[in-house]
Design a protein around this motif. Structure first.
Motif, mmCIF file in Angstrom:
data_model
loop_
_atom_site.group_PDB
_atom_site.id
_atom_site.type_symbol
_atom_site.label_atom_id
_atom_site.label_comp_id
_atom_site.label_asym_id
_atom_site.label_seq_id
_atom_site.Cartn_x
_atom_site.Cartn_y
_atom_site.Cartn_z
ATOM 1 N N MET A 55 -0.911 7.856 -1.181
ATOM 2 C CA MET A 55 -0.349 6.864 -0.524
ATOM 3 C C MET A 55 0.308 7.530 0.797
ATOM 4 O O MET A 55 0.421 8.744 0.775
ATOM 5 C CB MET A 55 0.836 6.185 -1.398
ATOM 6 C CG MET A 55 0.555 5.589 -2.682
ATOM 7 S SD MET A 55 1.565 4.715 -3.665
ATOM 8 C CE MET A 55 0.614 4.124 -5.096
ATOM 9 N N GLY A 56 0.525 6.538 1.668
ATOM 10 C CA GLY A 56 1.285 6.610 2.981
ATOM 11 C C GLY A 56 2.105 5.748 3.257
ATOM 12 O O GLY A 56 1.959 4.262 2.662
ATOM 13 N N VAL A 57 2.634 5.735 4.264
ATOM 14 C CA VAL A 57 3.532 4.613 4.883
ATOM 15 C C VAL A 57 3.531 4.432 6.302
ATOM 16 O O VAL A 57 3.426 5.529 7.023
ATOM 17 C CB VAL A 57 5.091 4.901 4.592
ATOM 18 C CG1 VAL A 57 5.924 3.919 5.192
ATOM 19 C CG2 VAL A 57 5.369 5.088 2.943
ATOM 20 N N ASP A 58 3.140 3.168 6.824
ATOM 21 C CA ASP A 58 2.786 3.058 8.260
ATOM 22 C C ASP A 58 3.239 1.491 8.650
ATOM 23 O O ASP A 58 3.278 0.727 7.602
ATOM 24 C CB ASP A 58 1.566 3.428 8.592
ATOM 25 C CG ASP A 58 1.585 3.961 10.140
ATOM 26 O OD1 ASP A 58 2.271 3.620 10.900
ATOM 27 O OD2 ASP A 58 0.623 4.669 10.108
ATOM 28 N N THR A 59 2.776 1.135 9.768
ATOM 29 C CA THR A 59 3.015 -0.173 10.297
ATOM 30 C C THR A 59 1.687 -0.885 9.746
ATOM 31 O O THR A 59 0.500 -0.400 10.206
ATOM 32 C CB THR A 59 3.325 -0.383 11.633
ATOM 33 O OG1 THR A 59 4.432 0.220 12.059
ATOM 34 C CG2 THR A 59 3.264 -1.852 12.075
ATOM 35 N N VAL A 60 1.850 -1.992 9.044
ATOM 36 C CA VAL A 60 0.372 -2.554 8.733
ATOM 37 C C VAL A 60 0.644 -4.207 9.462
ATOM 38 O O VAL A 60 1.655 -4.679 9.580
ATOM 39 C CB VAL A 60 0.416 -2.928 7.104
ATOM 40 C CG1 VAL A 60 -0.559 -4.040 6.730
ATOM 41 C CG2 VAL A 60 0.207 -1.639 6.385
#
Length: 395
Positions: free
Chosen positions: A142-147
């Motif tokens: 998993m990662g975290v970013d602007t979607v």
């Protein structure tokens, strides 16, 4: 001065909320393509062999509603800064977002791959994930970013700090599909590993005008990779949909699950109350075998066990398929439940039998129902609404 400042802040807060229309791409489902080529029977046997060889894996599959071989409607999203674009399944029957990653093995070849090193807004998560669907699987980290919902050249719904899956391996079912990933739109309670789905994240951040979205699907045609409808986030779609007929409370806020009171097609009827889900990830309507067989007999459709499908003459005319929900009758026209898949005078009844074993919903309302009636997924009030679909030919 203080009053003026407060008014300005209030106006700014109102302007920060938004409504976004997410355009869809229609393409014929792999299932229909294989039926036309005479390959679907072999695929059905292949799926059965996989289930027999891995009973424990499929018994615990958290997304067993979805057979993505049925999917016909796709949409673009972007992830990261600058944006990296992907074409995904917009799926109300699941709740996780994942796309192929740059570290994916050969199974992702030919698909767009997310490269975290090229995004200035990416944050590592590192947690591993794995999802087993009815007809495929995917795994990775998993990662975290602007979607962003919508393509890079379209109006977008930007959702910062969104957790998503970066696939390092996908099964052959996804490898050969036009979609590059899946964008789940159901509730957090359905998400693998309890990840907050992107749309729920947008609602939690109060990005949308209203905590709901509307789905309008155009009637299918013979063209592929063409406009297929629109998802409207933050509002009821009054351009493509008529007045809301009624709202039905959700009986479970996992899937978009509610109660239907009865079904009728031709000479056959069934008035047993049933748990139903609305699923944009299915091109068919699924239900108990006794009812689906009753429909088929009323239509004169013949079941072919090799293909696990019902065939009938394209000219069949037995009236509408009527579904009663909350005292209102919703009628599906033959154009939406009899599918022409290019097999001459032979068409396919857009229904299939399935059994949840007493757990979960007993019906899946896929594209035939959603093409006939716009579905309004009201997350905030945990209800679902229905409005007559205003198809281009009737606007």
């Amino acid at each position: 001065m203080k009053t003026t400042l407060l008014a300005f802040v209030a106006i700014l807060g109102m302007c920060s909320a938004t409504v976004v229309q997410h355009k869809l791409i229609y393409r014929e489902s792999p299932k229909m393509q294989m039926m036309r080529r005479g390959e679907w029977g072999a695929y059905v046997q292949h799926k059965a062999a996989l289930r027999d060889a891995n009973p424990a894996v499929f018994a615990s599959a958290p997304q067993n509603v979805n057979d993505f071989g049925d999917v016909e409607y796709l949409g673009n999203i972007t992830i990261g800064t600058p944006p990296q674009q992907f074409i995904v399944v917009l799926d109300t029957g699941s709740a996780n977002l994942w796309v192929p990653g740059s570290n994916c093995d050969g199974t992702c070849k030919g698909k767009s791959e997310f490269d975290s090193s090229k995004s200035t807004t990416f944050k590592k998560n590192g947690q591993s994930w794995q999802i087993q669907y009815e007809s495929g699987s995917a795994k990775g980290i998993m990662g975290v970013d602007t979607v962003a919902f919508g393509g890079a050249s379209e109006q977008q719904l930007l959702v910062p700090s969104t957790t998503f899956g970066i696939a390092s391996h996908i099964s052959s079912n996804f490898k050969n599909d036009a979609a590059e990933g899946i964008l789940g739109l159901a509730f957090t309670s359905l998400a693998v590993d309890g990840v907050t789905p992107p749309l729920i994240n947008a609602i939690n951040k109060k990005i949308l005008d209203q905590p709901l979205f509307t789905v309008f699907l155009e009637h299918k045609g013979t063209a592929k990779n063409v406009g297929g409808g629109v998802f409207t986030y933050g509002a009821v779609d009054t351009t493509n949909c008529g007045p809301v007929i009624a709202y039905q409370p959700l009986s479970s806020a996992t899937y978009y699950q509610f109660v239907a009171d009865g079904f009728k097609l031709g000479s056959y009827s069934n008035n047993k109350k049933s748990q139903v889900i609305s699923d944009t990830g299915s091109s068919l309507i699924g239900g108990p075998s006794a009812v689906i067989n009753g429909f088929a007999q009323a239509l004169g459709a013949k079941y072919h066990s090799d293909d696990d499908a019902y065939y009938l003459p394209c000219s069949t005319s037995k009236g509408t398929l009527d579904i009663t929900i909350g005292g209102n009758v919703y009628s599906i026209e033959p154009v939406n439940y009899i599918l022409d898949v290019g097999m001459g005078d032979t068409c396919v009844f857009a229904a299939f039998s399935f059994d949840f074993g007493g757990f979960g919903p007993s019906w899946i309302f896929g594209d035939p129902f959603i093409r006939q009636y716009c579905n309004i997924y009201d997350i905030g009030q945990q209800r679902i609404g229905f409005a007559k679909s205003l198809q281009p030919s009737s606007k």
